[in-house]
Scaffold this active site. Structure first.
Site, PDB file in Angstrom:
ATOM      1  N   LYS A  53     -11.984 -25.340 -27.978  1.00  0.00           N
ATOM      2  CA  LYS A  53     -12.634 -24.822 -26.300  1.00  0.00           C
ATOM      3  C   LYS A  53     -14.080 -24.809 -26.244  1.00  0.00           C
ATOM      4  O   LYS A  53     -14.782 -24.071 -27.539  1.00  0.00           O
ATOM      5  CB  LYS A  53     -12.170 -23.739 -26.383  1.00  0.00           C
ATOM      6  CG  LYS A  53     -12.760 -23.171 -24.497  1.00  0.00           C
ATOM      7  CD  LYS A  53     -12.096 -23.408 -23.690  1.00  0.00           C
ATOM      8  CE  LYS A  53     -12.140 -23.164 -22.599  1.00  0.00           C
ATOM      9  NZ  LYS A  53     -11.461 -21.242 -22.214  1.00  0.00           N
ATOM     10  N   ILE A  54     -14.716 -26.163 -25.376  1.00  0.00           N
ATOM     11  CA  ILE A  54     -16.065 -26.260 -25.468  1.00  0.00           C
ATOM     12  C   ILE A  54     -16.838 -26.223 -23.536  1.00  0.00           C
ATOM     13  O   ILE A  54     -15.546 -26.118 -23.198  1.00  0.00           O
ATOM     14  CB  ILE A  54     -16.758 -27.493 -26.161  1.00  0.00           C
ATOM     15  CG1 ILE A  54     -16.263 -28.373 -25.079  1.00  0.00           C
ATOM     16  CG2 ILE A  54     -16.583 -27.368 -26.967  1.00  0.00           C
ATOM     17  CD1 ILE A  54     -17.110 -30.039 -25.645  1.00  0.00           C
ATOM     18  N   SER A  55     -17.616 -26.148 -23.736  1.00  0.00           N
ATOM     19  CA  SER A  55     -18.183 -26.167 -22.166  1.00  0.00           C
ATOM     20  C   SER A  55     -18.532 -27.669 -21.694  1.00  0.00           C
ATOM     21  O   SER A  55     -18.104 -28.419 -22.936  1.00  0.00           O
ATOM     22  CB  SER A  55     -20.355 -25.995 -21.710  1.00  0.00           C
ATOM     23  OG  SER A  55     -19.971 -24.714 -22.451  1.00  0.00           O
ATOM     24  N   THR A 108     -21.723 -25.046 -19.335  1.00  0.00           N
ATOM     25  CA  THR A 108     -21.205 -24.875 -17.786  1.00  0.00           C
ATOM     26  C   THR A 108     -22.958 -24.038 -17.124  1.00  0.00           C
ATOM     27  O   THR A 108     -22.880 -24.778 -15.819  1.00  0.00           O
ATOM     28  CB  THR A 108     -20.180 -25.768 -17.225  1.00  0.00           C
ATOM     29  OG1 THR A 108     -19.540 -26.143 -17.995  1.00  0.00           O
ATOM     30  CG2 THR A 108     -20.062 -25.733 -16.002  1.00  0.00           C
ATOM     31  N   ALA A 109     -21.901 -23.551 -17.491  1.00  0.00           N
ATOM     32  CA  ALA A 109     -23.269 -22.166 -16.531  1.00  0.00           C
ATOM     33  C   ALA A 109     -24.400 -22.564 -16.827  1.00  0.00           C
ATOM     34  O   ALA A 109     -25.589 -23.068 -15.618  1.00  0.00           O
ATOM     35  CB  ALA A 109     -23.264 -20.992 -17.077  1.00  0.00           C
ATOM     36  N   HIS A 152     -17.613 -15.634 -16.815  1.00  0.00           N
ATOM     37  CA  HIS A 152     -16.345 -14.295 -18.028  1.00  0.00           C
ATOM     38  C   HIS A 152     -16.255 -13.057 -17.314  1.00  0.00           C
ATOM     39  O   HIS A 152     -16.765 -12.958 -15.832  1.00  0.00           O
ATOM     40  CB  HIS A 152     -16.611 -13.879 -18.874  1.00  0.00           C
ATOM     41  CG  HIS A 152     -15.657 -15.444 -20.201  1.00  0.00           C
ATOM     42  ND1 HIS A 152     -15.666 -17.268 -19.570  1.00  0.00           N
ATOM     43  CD2 HIS A 152     -16.601 -16.028 -20.978  1.00  0.00           C
ATOM     44  CE1 HIS A 152     -15.489 -17.877 -20.620  1.00  0.00           C
ATOM     45  NE2 HIS A 152     -16.631 -17.183 -21.021  1.00  0.00           N
TER      46      HIS A 152
END
Length: 277
Positions: A53-55, A108-109, A152
């Site tokens: 799981k990555i951005s 992404t943030a 989150h």
């Protein structure tokens, strides 16, 4: 099969069934629980497990070696990153030349923050500091940094630190593009069968939706001292139809984000067609 994802409630909820051997014909998983900043760098360096799981923002660095799995990730509406400060002011210029903490340089943030700041912060921000997302709010509260970019469950808990929201980058993105927010992607090394992985991941999502109470102990074991109510809110927000299948809007959102980032010179040039290959 080796896999890495975060200990956050949405990831543990999604992969509960697969981790516990409840998905027919799916290989057993050897799980590494890792912060998104670690998996982003592992993927870019060609290290780490075969599935991660990555951005979404990290995809331009990895798509030659990893395929995007169209299931198991995090996209949505009303679930974007927040910029928090100790001030009640809503004036973005307060960030000019200031020190801002972010959860990952390839998150992404942070990519959304850079796109937003280019339009709203005169002269740009000052120093960017990368720190684990669970350390950001205490650092803002204690005055060690001027602002923090949070993700989150921080959406539900920042009031506990006496902080104020300067802007909701998800709202900004949705108003600007009318598209959902691409946050976390599941990737598989191109030596793997991404189609099979998508099938098993989708079965795991469906199982969790059908047996939510069964996932609770596993989710809470890894929930970093969150209350059950906050963990449930987290799951309800981040595990949605896009988790089961990206679909046209999901791919459209990813293409818009990364295409815009390429035009602004914020990510390396890459072939957008690789998103579906």
């Amino acid at each position: 099969m080796n896999i890495a994802f975060s200990p956050c409630p949405n990831d543990t909820f999604v992969f509960y069934a697969w981790v516990h051997g409840l998905i027919k014909d799916a290989p057993a998983l050897d799980v590494t629980y890792a912060d998104i900043d670690k998996t982003n760098n592992w993927a870019a360096e060609g290290q780490g497990p075969e599935v991660m799981k990555i951005s979404y923002a990290a995809l331009p660095w990895v798509l030659k070696d990893y395929a995007l799995v169209p299931c198991g990730g995090a996209l949505g509406r009303g679930c974007g990153p927040l910029v928090l400060t100790n001030s009640s002011s809503k004036d973005p210029s307060q960030l000019s030349g200031r020190k801002v903490a972010v959860p990952s340089e390839r998150s992404t943030a942070y990519l959304l923050f850079r796109l937003w700041a280019a339009e709203h912060v005169p002269g740009g921000v000052g120093e960017i500091i990368v720190m684990p997302f669970n350390e950001i709010m205490p650092a803002v509260r204690d005055g060690r940094i001027d602002a923090g970019l949070v993700i989150h469950e921080a959406r539900f808990t920042y009031h506990n630190y006496g902080l104020s929201m300067l802007t909701d980058l998800g709202n900004w993105w949705e108003e600007d593009t009318k598209l959902p927010i691409p946050l976390g992607a599941i990737i598989a090394h191109r030596s793997m069968d991404a189609g099979a992985i998508a099938k098993w991941a989708r079965a795991s999502v469906d199982y969790a939706w059908s047996h939510p109470e069964e996932t609770n102990d596993y989710v809470m074991k890894h929930a970093q001292e969150l209350s059950e109510d906050v963990a449930k809110s987290h799951i309800d927000l981040y595990v949605n139809d896009f988790t089961a299948e990206l679909g046209e809007d999901g791919y459209g959102a990813i293409t818009e984000l990364l295409g815009r980032a390429m035009r602004e010179g914020l990510v390396p040039e890459f072939d957008l067609e690789l998103l579906k290959k």
